[in-house]
Every structure is written in structure tokens, then in C-alpha cells.
Design an enzyme around this catalytic site. Structure first.
Site, short mmCIF file in Angstrom:
data_model
loop_
_atom_site.label_atom_id
_atom_site.label_comp_id
_atom_site.label_asym_id
_atom_site.label_seq_id
_atom_site.Cartn_x
_atom_site.Cartn_y
_atom_site.Cartn_z
CB SER A 569 -0.94 -0.03 1.21
OG SER A 569 -1.84 1.06 1.15
CG HIS A 595 -4.10 -0.95 -0.83
ND1 HIS A 595 -3.99 -0.99 0.54
CD2 HIS A 595 -4.66 -2.14 -1.18
CE1 HIS A 595 -4.46 -2.13 1.00
NE2 HIS A 595 -4.87 -2.86 -0.02
CG ASP A 693 -6.05 -5.48 2.34
OD1 ASP A 693 -6.68 -6.51 2.59
OD2 ASP A 693 -5.83 -5.07 1.17
#
Length: 751
Positions: A569, A595, A693
Site C-alpha cells: 500500500s 492499493h 489489509d
């Protein structure tokens, strides 16, 4: 004539040959690496010149210059090829693309150039860039001890079969022969005119004219020299570098870069630092390290010995250090700079600096403080520990002189400890002891330094708690009524392999060193324990947990996998370039979730593809995974994988976002977690990023027996996703980005 017609060399003759070799090329290790091959080459020269024995040949060698050249060629190693160890050339291409040498007149050295392939590889890259930058130019100089190899290099004529080893994007600089030159190739005139070759060995580097180089390649030859010779060669090469010049050595070689003014950029690439200032004056605060300084340290001392020890300890770290002796400057430096650590040099109990720091604490200064003292007696240390300004560590100068890494490791653990607290307010610590007073005392130590604490008198209760909760460090007593601490440590290690365990004991005759070596426990402390020692050890242990010191990537010995999964991310794009740019097309298929905003998803895959060797594919429909390819989700869709009888298939999915993310790392990992390792082996990474996540999915992979790795705190831009994965016990190992890159280069597709 076969070499078997000659009698094998006697022991004295072998010694005579080795001495001659050392005299000519500077080292006899080149002969000792493969002595049988080497001595056979010498015998061939004796037979070729029709000499009867070594004595006759050596007399001839002294009188014939041509034979001297052929002898050198026979005894030296010529292993080289185009674009060898491509990682360095990718580094060059990236640096040129980023404008590092824009508009410069670049001077490059290739030491140990053999027959010139390395020189012309460098020139191909530089010539391609020169044609895009009118102000840029270059020269490449090749040096080798073998005159015959140097002559061949200067001729620049090679077999056409070499063309397949050169990337197609450089073929327009190459001239392929026809007619009489059919089957041969050479380089363009623009390249040949900028490449020069000279006969010199590495120990003669200091004799090269005094102009400086921007880039020096000295690869895969240092292994043939002694340690002292390597030190000398590196000093001479660094001396030939411009400030901020770059040195590349072989990937398997190590150099004493702590003894010269260079530091590691990545892998086997080093940069020459700007020259350090002369010894610090009392009137000026001098930064000790200027390049890539990410954390600032204020050092207050008027003792020259202490100054020297600190410089030695911190000189190669990524810190900007202000060293002063005048306290009037200290407040000004603190106001104008983000000071992470203060280091005080204290001489005795009456040292005026203790009053100054106490006053600053009273004004609300919360910067961690370390104390250095020349005294080793315990009274001084206890006195300092009881001062009201909350010391985070006390070191004797003599201790640091023996091990210069002690201070830098402590400083880094403090700084990274602060980083950990930024990402999650408090860390969780367990104390297990059957003495109530000890539980209360250690609990005060822990909570006073912003950690959560849970205490247990019964070790069995502690084991049950550890099974189901996130823990960052455990303190256990050695001798308890219900269970010995050693047994408790082994039970905890089975439950949480990466959890740092600190053993505490009042017994002085207990041999616990083996438990440390076997990594059953992280460290052993002897009672009574001073508060600063307790907290210092706790900080080091939590840093060790999140940096990979306990669960090292080097423990992973499996290098064959069916697929690689990566989730990242915040900070991911740069990290993905760093870890993937040297992965070759022999690698297993790689599936990535990054992400990123929906409208940047496709452009991101193209961006990454411009830096790496792998083919990038956006998975719109069901796609069979192939080696040497990297797969991404299309915009605003998940990506997952499933196994079948013929291989592995990637698919995209419009399922709802998971934790506000689509694509989601958890979706990818969980889709793979249904596959047992016996059927398909998976290597999964969770990299820098905010949130959690991927942690749950990684835990499922880990429980199935797959290999799972989290990026450590020291190289993560945001230590969120990796931290949660580590916290819940989902990882096989923790590693920094360079270690991940190194592992990925070794990984091959499972057959």
C-alpha cells in the site's frame, strides 16, 4: 603434445611458480583457487615452447617478452561476458534515467576488464544515453594485468554469437560483419573512440593518472587477493572516485567499507561520501554525516576520547549528528532541527550537563537521552540512572571501543521504537514471575515507558493468554515453583516463534548462553536489574521482533515456488521497484496487489514494467500464470488465483471491497490459502502500507505451511500492514527491502 608427457611439478617447483605469479600479478591466490588447472596451464606453456622442464622454461621466460605476455595470459582468469551480473547495469540505466549524470562528462573505470566485454557493455548503455543528452559525454577506461587480453579488448572484434547476449535495444550500436568478417561483430565508431585500454593490475591503481572517476567497476577479482591487499585496492579505488562517485563490486564480494569514506547504496553498490570535517571545535556544531541523513542526533561532550568513539560508532549510519561542547548552542539546535536522540558525555557526578538536561526535562523536553561515561564503576552508573531526567541507556567509553556497533544499534532501536509508537500507541508486554514484588516492580518499569503490561504469577496461565493474544515481548523468571523458565520459554517458542523472550534470574551459575545461541530466548538479564537496563533491553527486543533480527529471512532455505504473491500500500510503488527490478524471467509468476486510486491502476503497472525485466499483465479475464510474468488486477476489481490440474489461473472479481479496498490483499491471499503446499508452493510478501489489509489472509497461508514474509520496520514507509501480520503470528520471517530483493533473485519456478 599432451601435458602428461611432463613429470608433475615437485613441491619446490610449485612454490617457485606461485612466487613468480605473486611477483607478476600481485597475488598467488589466483593460482591457489584451482591449482590443478593452473599448473596444467603452466605445463602447456613449457610444452608449447619445446622446453624440457620448468627450470629451462623460466630462463626462457626472462629473455622473451612475447612469451612473458603469453605466460601472464595463461595464469590469469578470463571469465567474463556481456551484461554479466545485470543488476549493476540496471542500476546504471535507472541512475541515467533519473538524471544523476545529466550534462556531465562521465569518466568510468573497469578494473580487471579482461577482453573488454564489460567496458563495451558500459559503453552501450552510456552511448544510448548520450544520444538523448547533447551536453553529456563519457570515456570508459579498462585495466587488466594480461597484455594479450588488453590487445583483444582494444581491437573490439567478437564472435557474432555474442549478439544474443546483448539486449536488442542496444543492437543499433553494433556492426555485424560480412564477407571476410562474416561471423564477427564490432562496436560503432562512437563507442570505440570513447573506450581505452591499459595494462595494469589492481595493486597498481595508485599509479593511474590523478584524474577522478564518477563510476568504478571492480567485480569478481577481489576474491583472488589477501585481506590486506583488498583493503589497499579499495582505498586506492575510493581515492580515485569523485565525491558521490559510485563503486560496484561483485555480488559475492565483501569489502571493508567501514574503513573508507564510502557507504552501501544497495547490494554491492557503494557511494563515496563527502569528506568529513576536521575534529569538532567547541564553537561550531558540525554534522558528522551529510548524505541521506534521516534522523538527527545531538551529542554534547567536551572529551576528545568520547568524541572519537562516537564518531567511530555512528560514522556510517544514516544519522545527522551535531556534536557540540557549548551548551548555549544546544537549545538553538533543538529548536531548529528535529532531534531524535541526545547523547551526553558525563565525566563524574558533578558534571554540569546533568543539571542542564534536568532543566530541559522540567521544561517539557521528551527527547530520549543516552549517557556516555569514561568511568566503569557501578556507583557512577547507578547515580546517573537515578537522575530525574529518565536516561534510556548508559555506556562506558571502554565498552564502545571494544564494540562500536553497540551505540549505533541502541540509537537505531530508540528511533525505530518511536516509529513503532507512531503507528500504534502502545506495545504489549507480559511479565511472568512467582514473586509478587517482582511483578509490581517490573510492571512499573514497563508502564512508565508507555507499554501495556500483563502480569502472571502462574506460567501456565501465561501460556494460555499468549495463545490467543498479540504480544510483543515476554519477561520470564528462570526459577518458578510450577515450571522452570527454560521450559516455559520452549512452550512459548512453539506457540509464537517470533516472540522475543527475555529470561530474568538471580542465579549467577545458570548456563543460559546456549538458549540465546539456539534462539530459544532473546536475552538473559541478571537480577537485580537497573530500570534503564530493563527498558533498554525491552526496546531492543521489540525492535528485533519488527526488524527481522529474531525471525531472519536467512533462515529460509527453500528457493523453488510455483507462484509469488505480493501485497503493498503506502510506499509500495517505490518498494516494488526496489525488490523486483533485478528479478529475471526465470522467476515464478508474480501476482501483485497495490492499493492505488482506480484511475492510476493501469498506469502503475506500466510504470513498474518500465523498471523491471518481467512482462506486466493486467488480468481482465481468466489467465493461466506463466513464469517471468507479473500480474495485476484491472481498475476497481479484486484479483485472485486458483489451482487446477494443469497449473495456476489468475482471475479478476467484482466482489465488494474488503476493508475499503478493491483490489484487496486479503482477497488475493485467501484465494490462494485453500491450496496446500504439497500441491502448489507459495511465497507471499506483505510490504509497506497503512492499515491491516492482508494480515488475515497471510495468517491462513502461514497456517497452511506456505512461506510468508513481512517487510521490516526499518525499510517500511508506513509500518502498518506488515506490523499487523507480525503481531498475529502470520509470518515466517521479517526482512528489509534489500533482503527481499536478494531472496527474489534466488527464487526459481518449481519444476
Amino acid at each position: 603434445m599432451p601435458t602428461s608427457l611432463l613429470q608433475p611439478f615437485s613441491e619446490n617447483e610449485q612454490k617457485e611458480i606461485f612466487r613468480l605469479v605473486e611477483k607478476i600479478v600481485g597475488t598467488e591466490k589466483i593460482a591457489q583457487e584451482k591449482p590443478h588447472i593452473f599448473l596444467n596451464n603452466v605445463q602447456r606453456r613449457i610444452l608449447k615452447t619445446n622446453k624440457k622442464n620448468l627450470k629451462e622454461y623460466l630462463q626462457y621466460l626472462k629473455s622473451d617478452a612475447k612469451e612473458h605476455e603469453k605466460f601472464i595470459s595463461a595464469i590469469t582468469i578470463h571469465t567474463t561476458y556481456w551484461f554479466r551480473e545485470p543488476r549493476h547495469f540496471h542500476f546504471m540505466e535507472h541512475q541515467l534515467a533519473c538524471g544523476r549524470w545529466k550534462g556531465k562528462k562521465l569518466r568510468v573505470m573497469s578494473m580487471g576488464c579482461s577482453e573488454g566485454e564489460e567496458v563495451y557493455t558500459l559503453a552501450l548503455i552510456l552511448e544510448s544515453y548520450r544520444q538523448t543528452d547533447n551536453d553529456f559525454d563519457y570515456t570508459v577506461e579498462g585495466y587488466d594485468v594480461d597484455p594479450i587480453s588488453v590487445q583483444k579488448a582494444a581491437q573490439a572484434v567478437y564472435s557474432e554469437s555474442n549478439l544474443q547476449k546483448i539486449p536488442k535495444k542496444y543492437h543499433h550500436h553494433i556492426l555485424v560483419g560480412s564477407g571476410k568478417t562474416k561471423g564477427l561483430l564490432t562496436l560503432s565508431k562512437d563507442i570505440r573512440s570513447r573506450c581505452k585500454f591499459y595494462v595494469k593490475n589492481a595493486l597498481q591503481t595508485h599509479m593511474i593518472e590523478n584524474n577522478k572517476y564518477n563510476l568504478i567497476f571492480c567485480r569478481n577479482m577481489l576474491i583472488y587477493f589477501t585481506e590486506n591487499q583488498v583493503n589497499r585496492i579499495i582505498r586506492d579505488l575510493v581515492d580515485k572516485l569523485h565525491t558521490e562517485g559510485v563503486l560496484c563490486i561483485g555480488h559475492s564480494e565483501n569489502i571493508p567499507y567501514d574503513e573508507v569514506s564510502i557507504r552501501r547504496l544497495e547490494g554491492s553498490v557503494y557511494i563515496k561520501d563527502k569528506p568529513k570535517h576536521s575534529p569538532v571545535s567547541r564553537a561550531t556544531a558540525v554534522p558528522l554525516a551529510h548524505l541521506s541523513a534521516t534522523s538527527s542526533i545531538l551529542i554534547i561532550t567536551d572529551c576528545e576520547t568520547t568524541q572519537r568513539v562516537i564518531e567511530s560508532s555512528l560514522k556510517l549510519q544514516r544519522f545527522q549528528c551535531f556534536m557540540i561542547s557549548d551548551l548555549e548552542q544546544a537549545e538553538n539546535i533543538i529548536q531548529k532541527n528535529k532531534i531524535e536522540i541526545i547523547i551526553l558525555g558525563m565525566q563524574n557526578k558533578e558534571d554540569y550537563k546533568s543539571n542542564w538536561i534536568r532543566q530541559q526535562r522540567g521544561k517539557g523536553l521528551h527527547i530520549p537521552c543516552l549517557v556516555l561515561t569514561k568511568h566503569t564503576d557501578l556507583d557512577i552508573h547507578r547515580y546517573i540512572a537515578k537522575l530525574e531526567f529518565n536516561v534510556q541507556g548508559i555506556f562506558s567509553v571502554s565498552e564502545l571501543e571494544k564494540d562500536t556497533n553497540t551505540l549505533s544499534k541502541k540509537v537505531e532501536s530508540l528511533i525505530l521504537g518511536k516509529t513503532l509508537h507512531k503507528h500504534k500507541s502502545r506495545l504489549d508486554v507480559i511479565v511472568v514471575d512467582d514473586e509478587i514484588e517482582i511483578l509490581h516492580l517490573f510492571s512499573e518499569y514497563v508502564t512508565s515507558n508507555d507499554y501495556n503490561v500483563k502480569t502472571f504469577k502462574n506460567p501456565c496461565d501465561a501460556v494460555e493468554y499468549i495463545k490467543d493474544n498479540r504480544i510483543h515481548c515476554v519477561f520470564i523468571d528462570y526459577k518458578m515453583r510450577e515450571m522452570l523458565g527454560t521450559e516455559l520459554a520452549k512452550q512459548i517458542r512453539q506457540l509464537k516463534p517470533n516472540l522475543p523472550i527475555i529470561m530474568v534470574t538471580g542465579f549467577t551459575d545458570i548456563p543460559l548462553n546456549n538458549l540465546e545461541k539456539e534462539k530459544v530466548i532473546y536475552k538473559c538479564l541478571k537480577k537485580p536489574i537497573e530500570p534503564e537496563i530493563f527498558i533498554s533491553t525491552l526496546q531492543e527486543a521489540t525492535y528485533a521482533k519488527f526488524s527481522g533480527e529474531i525471525s531472519s529471512i536467512h533462515s529460509i532455505k527453500q528457493y523453488n515456488y510455483d507462484v509469488i504473491l505480493i501485497g503493498s500500500s503506502t510506499g509500495g510503488p517505490k518498494t516494488l521497484v526496489d525488490v523486483l527490478k533485478y528479478v529475471t524471467r526465470d522467476a515464478p509468476p508474480i501476482v501483485v496487489v497495490q492499493h492505488i486510486q482506480e484511475n492510476f491502476q493501469v498506469s502503475f503497472s506500466k510504470y513498474l514494467g518500465s523498471y523491471i525485466q518481467l512482462q506486466t499483465i493486467v488480468v481482465e479475464n481468466r489467465t493461466d500464470l506463466q513464469k517471468g510474468c507479473i500480474y495485476f488486477a484491472p481498475p476497481d476489481r479484486h484479483i485472485g488465483i486458483e489451482t487446477n490440474s494443469t497449473g495456476i489461473t489468475a482471475f479478476s472479481d467484482m466482489a465488494p471491497p474488503i476493508k475499503s479496498h478493491r483490489p484487496s490483499v486479503d482477497f488475493l491471499f485467501k484465494s490462494a490459502a485453500t491450496t496446500p503446499p504439497k500441491k502448489r508452493s507459495i511465497l507471499a510478501f506483505i510490504l509497506t502500507g497503512m492499515g491491516d489489509d492482508g494480515a488475515e489472509g497471510m495468517l491462513q497461508l502461514y497456517k497452511q505451511g506456505h512461506t510468508t514474509i513481512a517487510q521490516g520496520v526499518q525499510s517500511s514507509t508506513v509500518f502498518g500492514m506488515p506490523r499487523v501480520a507480525i503481531d498475529i503470528g502470520a509470518v515466517s520471517a521479517v526482512a528489509n527491502s534489500q533482503e527481499i530483493a536478494d531472496l527474489l533473485q534466488k527464487v526459481k519456478l518449481k519444476r
